[in-house]
Design a protein around this motif. Sequence first.
Motif, mmCIF file in Angstrom:
data_model
loop_
_atom_site.group_PDB
_atom_site.id
_atom_site.type_symbol
_atom_site.label_atom_id
_atom_site.label_comp_id
_atom_site.label_asym_id
_atom_site.label_seq_id
_atom_site.Cartn_x
_atom_site.Cartn_y
_atom_site.Cartn_z
ATOM 1 N N SER A 229 13.347 53.288 19.316
ATOM 2 C CA SER A 229 13.799 52.783 18.015
ATOM 3 C C SER A 229 12.654 52.105 17.271
ATOM 4 O O SER A 229 12.550 52.210 16.041
ATOM 5 C CB SER A 229 14.969 51.808 18.207
ATOM 6 O OG SER A 229 14.544 50.609 18.823
ATOM 7 N N GLN A 230 11.779 51.412 17.995
ATOM 8 C CA GLN A 230 10.647 50.761 17.342
ATOM 9 C C GLN A 230 9.669 51.787 16.774
ATOM 10 O O GLN A 230 9.165 51.623 15.655
ATOM 11 C CB GLN A 230 9.939 49.831 18.328
ATOM 12 C CG GLN A 230 10.748 48.573 18.659
ATOM 13 C CD GLN A 230 10.052 47.688 19.674
ATOM 14 O OE1 GLN A 230 9.449 48.171 20.621
ATOM 15 N NE2 GLN A 230 10.145 46.379 19.487
ATOM 16 N N TYR B 103 10.496 54.760 15.847
ATOM 17 C CA TYR B 103 11.211 55.365 14.726
ATOM 18 C C TYR B 103 11.080 54.483 13.477
ATOM 19 O O TYR B 103 10.814 54.978 12.375
ATOM 20 C CB TYR B 103 12.686 55.560 15.084
ATOM 21 C CG TYR B 103 13.528 56.049 13.927
ATOM 22 C CD1 TYR B 103 13.470 57.374 13.510
ATOM 23 C CD2 TYR B 103 14.364 55.170 13.244
ATOM 24 C CE1 TYR B 103 14.222 57.816 12.437
ATOM 25 C CE2 TYR B 103 15.133 55.600 12.174
ATOM 26 C CZ TYR B 103 15.066 56.931 11.780
ATOM 27 O OH TYR B 103 15.817 57.360 10.712
ATOM 28 N N ILE C 61 18.821 45.662 18.377
ATOM 29 C CA ILE C 61 19.296 46.945 18.893
ATOM 30 C C ILE C 61 19.611 46.824 20.391
ATOM 31 O O ILE C 61 20.630 47.328 20.866
ATOM 32 C CB ILE C 61 18.255 48.055 18.628
ATOM 33 C CG1 ILE C 61 18.240 48.413 17.136
ATOM 34 C CG2 ILE C 61 18.547 49.301 19.466
ATOM 35 C CD1 ILE C 61 17.085 49.294 16.721
#
Length: 371
Positions: free
Chosen positions: A183-184, A186, A314
Amino acid sequence: MPQLSRADTSLVGRWWWSVDRVALMALAVLLGVGYVLALAASPGLSAHITDPRTLAMIKQIIFLLTGGVIMLGLSMLSLRQVKLAALGLGIVFYLLTAFTLLHGTEVDGAKRWLSLPGFTVQPSEFLRPAYIIVTGWCIAESRRTPGFPGRRAAVCVFLATAALLKMQPDIGMTFLFTMVVLSQFYLDGLDMKWLLVAGVLLVLAGLYAFFFISHVHTRVMMFIDPPKGSQAQTALMAFGNGGMFGLGPGEGQVKQFLPDARADFVFAVAGEEFGLFFCAFIIAVFAAIVLRALVRLLAEPNLFVVLAGGGLVIAFGLQAFVNMASSLSLIPTKGMTLPFISYGGSAVLATSIQMGFLLALTRKRHAGDVS
């Protein structure tokens, strides 16, 4: 108590007018829910103070109070102090996590805990918030400082951490760390083709775990075809017993049959004793914290804050989802705690550190504060 003025330049005054008070209040509500469920899981008032269940309740309440103080203290840190605190925390608890492989207490085939007088500690819980901030720092620094190999450093931190967790083994924590670092990347603008490659690798890793890791295979098969009287079925019965309004505090029976009722299946205890509306309220509070943080990060110009804060929230939301979805038999059962609500000192204190860092990162700052 006198109200704080916006002209108050003291540490507390500056903190109060810059911190996200909505998120702070929602986190206080979760701590309160944890307190209520700690009482609900305890014996009757006639039980002696030396009763193990009474002692467990008292310890959990002390952990919740301590966690609240830690969260408030960390929320006052500057960005530079958050980075340094996370780096120090990460080094110490990485070494302690490695130490569990040699001298850890083994439970269900996994060495994740260190036994200390009167309690046990799970170092990997404390490693989580530090890891998230350090990887976010590395990725952001690669853009801030041309030539700095920040992305490669973040990948190395991830691989070193994942390898250590795999050796314990702790598949759930490894999965959580993997999703956070993806996620980071992304959020940093990673090309979609690399995300697809990562997705394929995750699927292959899942297949490997299913076929070659016995307890993963067992849990998946029990999810597909649950045997009568399994933990998942007992948890679902608890929700049915509770109905809309629950049986009342302390009146539930699920905690008598589930070995992990106070930890992995605490959501089922809440459903049986307090009902559907209370469970919906818990879900709403978690959703409010996650959405509030993400909305606040949308307007954040500092890439480090976006990556570190996004990773922290998250991880928080994903952990809550996995726990509640497991209790509802939406996914295979996984030994992952419900933040601030499940029993366990390591989990409560580590989550307090995690959310204290998040509150510190999402505070309002002057445009020039980029350190």
